[in-house]
Write a protein that holds these residues in place. Structure first.
Motif, mmCIF file in Angstrom:
data_model
loop_
_atom_site.group_PDB
_atom_site.id
_atom_site.type_symbol
_atom_site.label_atom_id
_atom_site.label_comp_id
_atom_site.label_asym_id
_atom_site.label_seq_id
_atom_site.Cartn_x
_atom_site.Cartn_y
_atom_site.Cartn_z
ATOM 1 N N SER A 73 -8.787 -30.772 31.728
ATOM 2 C CA SER A 73 -9.985 -29.995 31.427
ATOM 3 C C SER A 73 -9.893 -29.449 30.007
ATOM 4 O O SER A 73 -8.796 -29.275 29.459
ATOM 5 N N LEU A 74 -11.047 -29.184 29.429
ATOM 6 C CA LEU A 74 -11.143 -28.625 28.085
ATOM 7 C C LEU A 74 -12.122 -27.459 28.140
ATOM 8 O O LEU A 74 -13.239 -27.600 28.652
ATOM 9 N N TYR A 75 -11.696 -26.317 27.624
ATOM 10 C CA TYR A 75 -12.549 -25.117 27.644
ATOM 11 C C TYR A 75 -12.821 -24.690 26.211
ATOM 12 O O TYR A 75 -11.902 -24.448 25.427
ATOM 13 N N THR A 76 -14.104 -24.606 25.870
ATOM 14 C CA THR A 76 -14.493 -24.181 24.520
ATOM 15 C C THR A 76 -15.917 -23.644 24.549
ATOM 16 O O THR A 76 -16.746 -24.100 25.352
ATOM 17 N N ASP A 77 -16.190 -22.663 23.713
ATOM 18 C CA ASP A 77 -17.533 -22.050 23.639
ATOM 19 C C ASP A 77 -18.041 -21.602 25.008
ATOM 20 O O ASP A 77 -19.226 -21.748 25.331
ATOM 21 N N GLY A 78 -17.130 -21.083 25.840
ATOM 22 C CA GLY A 78 -17.525 -20.523 27.110
ATOM 23 C C GLY A 78 -17.859 -21.531 28.191
ATOM 24 O O GLY A 78 -18.402 -21.173 29.242
ATOM 25 N N LYS A 131 -9.916 -20.663 20.192
ATOM 26 C CA LYS A 131 -11.284 -21.003 20.589
ATOM 27 C C LYS A 131 -11.336 -22.174 21.562
ATOM 28 O O LYS A 131 -12.367 -22.427 22.188
ATOM 29 N N THR A 132 -10.230 -22.906 21.689
ATOM 30 C CA THR A 132 -10.219 -24.106 22.537
ATOM 31 C C THR A 132 -8.914 -24.167 23.318
ATOM 32 O O THR A 132 -7.832 -24.039 22.743
#
Length: 340
Positions: free
Chosen positions: A260-265, A240-241
């Motif tokens: 960078s951090l990618y989570t919940d779209g 999810k992350t």
């Protein structure tokens, strides 16, 4: 009620580094306790996250000194196993790049002789809500890779959050398997994945733009990080992350660092950090991993998480040794003095 612990699993190492010429007449070498997962555990303990560490060491006086060092840092060591005959070593000059200058001496170490069934995972995972490991362990040999899978199977059954650092060490993948033949099976169990666009390609087969450097654009790297993150989550739906780090070293010894951090779209980008020269590159990525776990463990906002983890990793570049001694307030102040 006691808080659930983070468990870090990996090999505890001794690092030997030459001293500078000016001080070499007194003592030519310095010794540090290291290892990626131990560095993460040390940082988390310093930031008041309850953490325990699982590794394998020979039953001798040197191991006891190393375990005592971990305990002084506030790390729970009841899951350390005593077996085998030697502690793994590595050699690295201070300030040198890990990928280019590191020399490993880990063959036949106690940890490298791990086999499935040697660790009682029900016992080790008791009171644990988070399991962290890195791609370094399965790079050692097929047997240790299988123990990693055993640990992930056990942690998954207990609904424990699982994180991995996709750190790639080409010097370690020497047992007849390519990373892409081993790592995807392990990453299937992971909720949080940290790495970069290149390690995701090498370890997981996620496509990478071979000409990305030609664009000479920060935005191009960040856009690629988003594409890579989306591809990882699509291929490994438990995840999810995803975090991606970028560090560029110029010939003038200038360092440029952002993540960078990618989570919940949605993607969250850190500030940009710059400096000239570093004290020690070792452990910076581990410090980022610790910052990521710290933020997620405490349910912080995504932007705060990536800001903190990046500041911690950047601050580690100016510390000698493998593990950070930065405090939370120190890291927060670092983040306030950045250039975007």
């Amino acid at each position: 009620m006691a808080k659930q612990k983070v468990l870090c699993f990996g090999e505890l190492l001794l690092r030997i580094s030459p001293n500078s010429v000016a001080s070499s007449d007194k003592q030519p070498m310095q010794l540090f306790v290291g290892g990626a997962e131990a560095n993460v555990a040390t940082a988390l303990a310093g930031w008041d996250v309850p953490v325990k560490y699982c590794t394998v060491l020979p039953d001798n006086f040197m191991s006891r000194h190393m375990v005592h060092y971990l305990e002084l840092k506030g790390i729970f060591t009841s899951s350390v196993i005593y077996s085998g005959n030697r502690i793994g070593l590595y050699y690295l000059e201070r300030g040198a790049d890990l990928k280019g200058s590191m020399v490993y001496d880990r063959d036949h170490s106690s940890f490298s002789e791990l086999k499935r069934g040697m660790i009682d995972w029900d016992k080790v995972l008791a009171g644990v809500s988070w399991f962290n490991f890195s791609a370094i362990s399965p790079a050692l040999n097929a047997s240790v890779a299988d123990v990693c899978l055993e640990a992930l199977e056990a942690a998954s059954k207990k609904n424990i959050t699982i994180s991995i650092d996709l750190n790639y060490r080409s010097r370690l993948w020497k047992y007849g398997k390519q990373p892409i033949e081993v790592m995807p099976q392990l990453v299937e169990y992971c909720d949080v994945i940290m790495g970069n666009i290149w390690s995701a390609n090498t370890l997981l087969g996620i496509p990478v733009d071979e000409k990305i450097h030609d664009k000479k654009s920060k935005q191009a790297y960040l856009d690629h990080a988003k594409v890579t993150s989306e591809a990882i989550i699509k291929r490994f739906p438990k995840c999810k992350t995803v975090a991606n780090t970028f560090r560029f070293d110029s010939e003038a010894n200038n360092i440029l660092y952002y993540t960078s951090l990618y989570t919940d779209g949605k993607q969250y980008n850190s500030n940009e950090f710059t400096c000239t020269g570093v004290a020690d590159r070792s452990g910076s990525g581990d410090c980022f991993m610790a910052g990521l776990i710290y933020g997620l463990y405490n349910n912080n906002a995504p932007q705060d998480i990536v800001n903190y983890a990046t500041a911690a990793a950047f601050g580690k570049l100016q510390e000698f040794g493998d593990a950070t001694e930065q405090e939370v307030l120190t890291i927060t102040k670092i983040d306030k003095h950045t250039v975007s």
